[in-house]
Design a protein around this motif. Structure first.
Motif, PDB file in Angstrom:
ATOM      1  N   PRO A  92       2.210   7.784 -28.423  1.00  0.00           N
ATOM      2  CA  PRO A  92       2.736   6.733 -29.300  1.00  0.00           C
ATOM      3  C   PRO A  92       2.136   5.376 -28.905  1.00  0.00           C
ATOM      4  N   ASP A  93       2.291   4.394 -29.780  1.00  0.00           N
ATOM      5  CA  ASP A  93       1.689   3.075 -29.560  1.00  0.00           C
ATOM      6  C   ASP A  93       2.115   2.399 -28.265  1.00  0.00           C
ATOM      7  N   ASP A  94       3.309   2.678 -27.768  1.00  0.00           N
ATOM      8  CA  ASP A  94       3.798   1.987 -26.581  1.00  0.00           C
ATOM      9  C   ASP A  94       3.682   2.820 -25.303  1.00  0.00           C
ATOM     10  N   GLU A  95       2.872   3.880 -25.330  1.00  0.00           N
ATOM     11  CA  GLU A  95       2.634   4.693 -24.141  1.00  0.00           C
ATOM     12  C   GLU A  95       1.140   4.757 -23.869  1.00  0.00           C
ATOM     13  N   PHE A  96       0.788   4.876 -22.568  1.00  0.00           N
ATOM     14  CA  PHE A  96      -0.615   4.829 -22.172  1.00  0.00           C
ATOM     15  C   PHE A  96      -0.862   5.814 -21.041  1.00  0.00           C
ATOM     16  N   TYR A  97      -2.062   6.371 -20.997  1.00  0.00           N
ATOM     17  CA  TYR A  97      -2.475   7.148 -19.839  1.00  0.00           C
ATOM     18  C   TYR A  97      -2.809   6.163 -18.722  1.00  0.00           C
ATOM     19  N   HIS A  98      -2.366   6.462 -17.510  1.00  0.00           N
ATOM     20  CA  HIS A  98      -2.633   5.579 -16.376  1.00  0.00           C
ATOM     21  C   HIS A  98      -4.119   5.283 -16.255  1.00  0.00           C
ATOM     22  N   ASP A 100      -6.256   4.817 -18.434  1.00  0.00           N
ATOM     23  CA  ASP A 100      -6.692   3.800 -19.385  1.00  0.00           C
ATOM     24  C   ASP A 100      -6.317   2.394 -18.941  1.00  0.00           C
ATOM     25  N   LEU A 101      -5.321   2.259 -18.074  1.00  0.00           N
ATOM     26  CA  LEU A 101      -4.870   0.947 -17.627  1.00  0.00           C
ATOM     27  C   LEU A 101      -5.662   0.426 -16.431  1.00  0.00           C
ATOM     28  N   ILE A 102      -6.142   1.340 -15.598  1.00  0.00           N
ATOM     29  CA  ILE A 102      -6.847   0.941 -14.378  1.00  0.00           C
ATOM     30  C   ILE A 102      -8.145   0.233 -14.752  1.00  0.00           C
ATOM     31  N   GLY A 103      -8.332  -0.947 -14.160  1.00  0.00           N
ATOM     32  CA  GLY A 103      -9.524  -1.747 -14.402  1.00  0.00           C
ATOM     33  C   GLY A 103      -9.357  -2.806 -15.478  1.00  0.00           C
ATOM     34  N   LEU A 104      -8.250  -2.778 -16.232  1.00  0.00           N
ATOM     35  CA  LEU A 104      -8.062  -3.784 -17.280  1.00  0.00           C
ATOM     36  C   LEU A 104      -7.801  -5.161 -16.676  1.00  0.00           C
ATOM     37  N   GLU A 105      -8.332  -6.203 -17.329  1.00  0.00           N
ATOM     38  CA  GLU A 105      -8.037  -7.574 -16.938  1.00  0.00           C
ATOM     39  C   GLU A 105      -6.597  -7.890 -17.295  1.00  0.00           C
ATOM     40  N   VAL A 106      -5.944  -8.687 -16.451  1.00  0.00           N
ATOM     41  CA  VAL A 106      -4.572  -9.107 -16.697  1.00  0.00           C
ATOM     42  C   VAL A 106      -4.548 -10.629 -16.756  1.00  0.00           C
ATOM     43  N   THR A 107      -4.065 -11.155 -17.886  1.00  0.00           N
ATOM     44  CA  THR A 107      -3.913 -12.600 -18.036  1.00  0.00           C
ATOM     45  C   THR A 107      -2.435 -12.913 -18.205  1.00  0.00           C
ATOM     46  N   ASP A 108      -2.083 -14.174 -17.912  1.00  0.00           N
ATOM     47  CA  ASP A 108      -0.705 -14.569 -18.187  1.00  0.00           C
ATOM     48  C   ASP A 108      -0.601 -14.976 -19.649  1.00  0.00           C
ATOM     49  N   THR A 109       0.585 -15.354 -20.104  1.00  0.00           N
ATOM     50  CA  THR A 109       0.796 -15.664 -21.517  1.00  0.00           C
ATOM     51  C   THR A 109       0.042 -16.920 -21.944  1.00  0.00           C
ATOM     52  N   GLY A 110      -0.414 -17.725 -20.983  1.00  0.00           N
ATOM     53  CA  GLY A 110      -1.214 -18.910 -21.291  1.00  0.00           C
ATOM     54  C   GLY A 110      -2.704 -18.631 -21.295  1.00  0.00           C
ATOM     55  N   GLY A 111      -3.103 -17.384 -21.003  1.00  0.00           N
ATOM     56  CA  GLY A 111      -4.519 -17.013 -21.018  1.00  0.00           C
ATOM     57  C   GLY A 111      -5.226 -17.132 -19.682  1.00  0.00           C
ATOM     58  N   THR A 112      -4.519 -17.511 -18.621  1.00  0.00           N
ATOM     59  CA  THR A 112      -5.121 -17.621 -17.297  1.00  0.00           C
ATOM     60  C   THR A 112      -5.294 -16.229 -16.695  1.00  0.00           C
ATOM     61  N   LEU A 113      -6.500 -15.950 -16.220  1.00  0.00           N
ATOM     62  CA  LEU A 113      -6.782 -14.654 -15.606  1.00  0.00           C
ATOM     63  C   LEU A 113      -6.027 -14.528 -14.293  1.00  0.00           C
ATOM     64  N   LEU A 154      -5.933  -2.093 -25.368  1.00  0.00           N
ATOM     65  CA  LEU A 154      -6.987  -1.244 -24.808  1.00  0.00           C
ATOM     66  C   LEU A 154      -8.337  -1.555 -25.431  1.00  0.00           C
ATOM     67  N   THR A 155      -8.364  -1.891 -26.709  1.00  0.00           N
ATOM     68  CA  THR A 155      -9.621  -2.192 -27.395  1.00  0.00           C
ATOM     69  C   THR A 155     -10.304  -3.406 -26.768  1.00  0.00           C
ATOM     70  N   ALA A 156      -9.534  -4.440 -26.485  1.00  0.00           N
ATOM     71  CA  ALA A 156     -10.082  -5.652 -25.878  1.00  0.00           C
ATOM     72  C   ALA A 156     -10.203  -5.519 -24.362  1.00  0.00           C
ATOM     73  N   GLY A 157      -9.590  -4.488 -23.796  1.00  0.00           N
ATOM     74  CA  GLY A 157      -9.659  -4.276 -22.354  1.00  0.00           C
ATOM     75  C   GLY A 157      -8.852  -5.280 -21.562  1.00  0.00           C
ATOM     76  N   ARG A 158      -7.666  -5.647 -22.092  1.00  0.00           N
ATOM     77  CA  ARG A 158      -6.859  -6.634 -21.375  1.00  0.00           C
ATOM     78  C   ARG A 158      -5.371  -6.383 -21.558  1.00  0.00           C
ATOM     79  N   ILE A 159      -4.636  -6.954 -20.613  1.00  0.00           N
ATOM     80  CA  ILE A 159      -3.182  -6.914 -20.612  1.00  0.00           C
ATOM     81  C   ILE A 159      -2.701  -8.357 -20.548  1.00  0.00           C
ATOM     82  N   VAL A 160      -1.717  -8.688 -21.363  1.00  0.00           N
ATOM     83  CA  VAL A 160      -1.062  -9.986 -21.270  1.00  0.00           C
ATOM     84  C   VAL A 160       0.258  -9.757 -20.543  1.00  0.00           C
TER      85      VAL A 160
END
Length: 177
Positions: A92-98, A100-113, A154-160
């Motif tokens: 489903p849209d709100d579930e992910f394979y682990h 797929d998450l490893i290596g993704l960039e994580v930014t805060d809600t203001g866009g700071t890496l 996942l398409t953009a390769g990032r997590i907010v």
């Protein structure tokens, strides 16, 4: 690890003296491990057709046809078992394979890496994303909840992320040191 394979289990060692194995399943429905055939090693160099025999503490007793002795079974201890991504169910849209998450960039809600996802851990409650923070070797564990991680793209390769107060080291403290 290849994005074409997902780790679905691991061999923990021998179970008994006749070549049975102790196997841990990482599947949402643990018994589904048996349905993914063939299972392979991470590099794909070995293939296994696994048959689950019965549930045991922390996993299953299982058989692989070519494994007939305790020594053969013990030799496979620590082997991770991978299934082809196309064998796995879509999520489903709100579930992910682990994986797929490893290596993704994580930014805060203001866009700071903030960093990148190093691992995904689960110690009995919710999943935790281990973040490798920008500019150092420090890591923090971010709860993988809708409140703390409102967006996974996942398409953009990032997590907010909207980390809970006090989770991240204070940048002013880090700059003062």
């Amino acid at each position: 690890m290849s994005a074409e394979r997902i780790c679905v289990g691991a061999i923990a060692g021998a179970y008994g003296v006749r070549g049975e194995l102790r196997v841990k399943s990482f599947c949402a429905v643990p018994e589904d491990l048996e349905t993914y055939k063939p299972l392979t090693t991470e590099d794909g160099s070995r293939q296994f057709s696994l048959a689950l025999i019965r549930p045991i503490k922390n996993g299953f007793s299982a058989r692989i046809a070519e494994i007939t002795t305790k020594e053969d079974a013990d030799a496979l201890r620590g082997t991770q078992l991978y299934a082809s991504r196309d064998q796995l169910p879509s999520l489903p849209d709100d579930e992910f394979y682990h994986a797929d998450l490893i290596g993704l960039e994580v930014t805060d809600t203001g866009g700071t890496l903030l960093g990148r996802v190093k691992t995904v851990q689960n110690h009995g409650a919710d999943d935790l994303l281990e973040l490798q923070l920008v500019g150092g070797s420090a890591t923090v564990f971010l709860p993988f909840t809708k409140a703390a991680v409102p967006t996974v793209d996942l398409t953009a390769g990032r997590i907010v992320a909207d980390p809970p107060e006090g989770l991240l080291p204070d940048r002013r403290d880090a700059e003062a040191e």
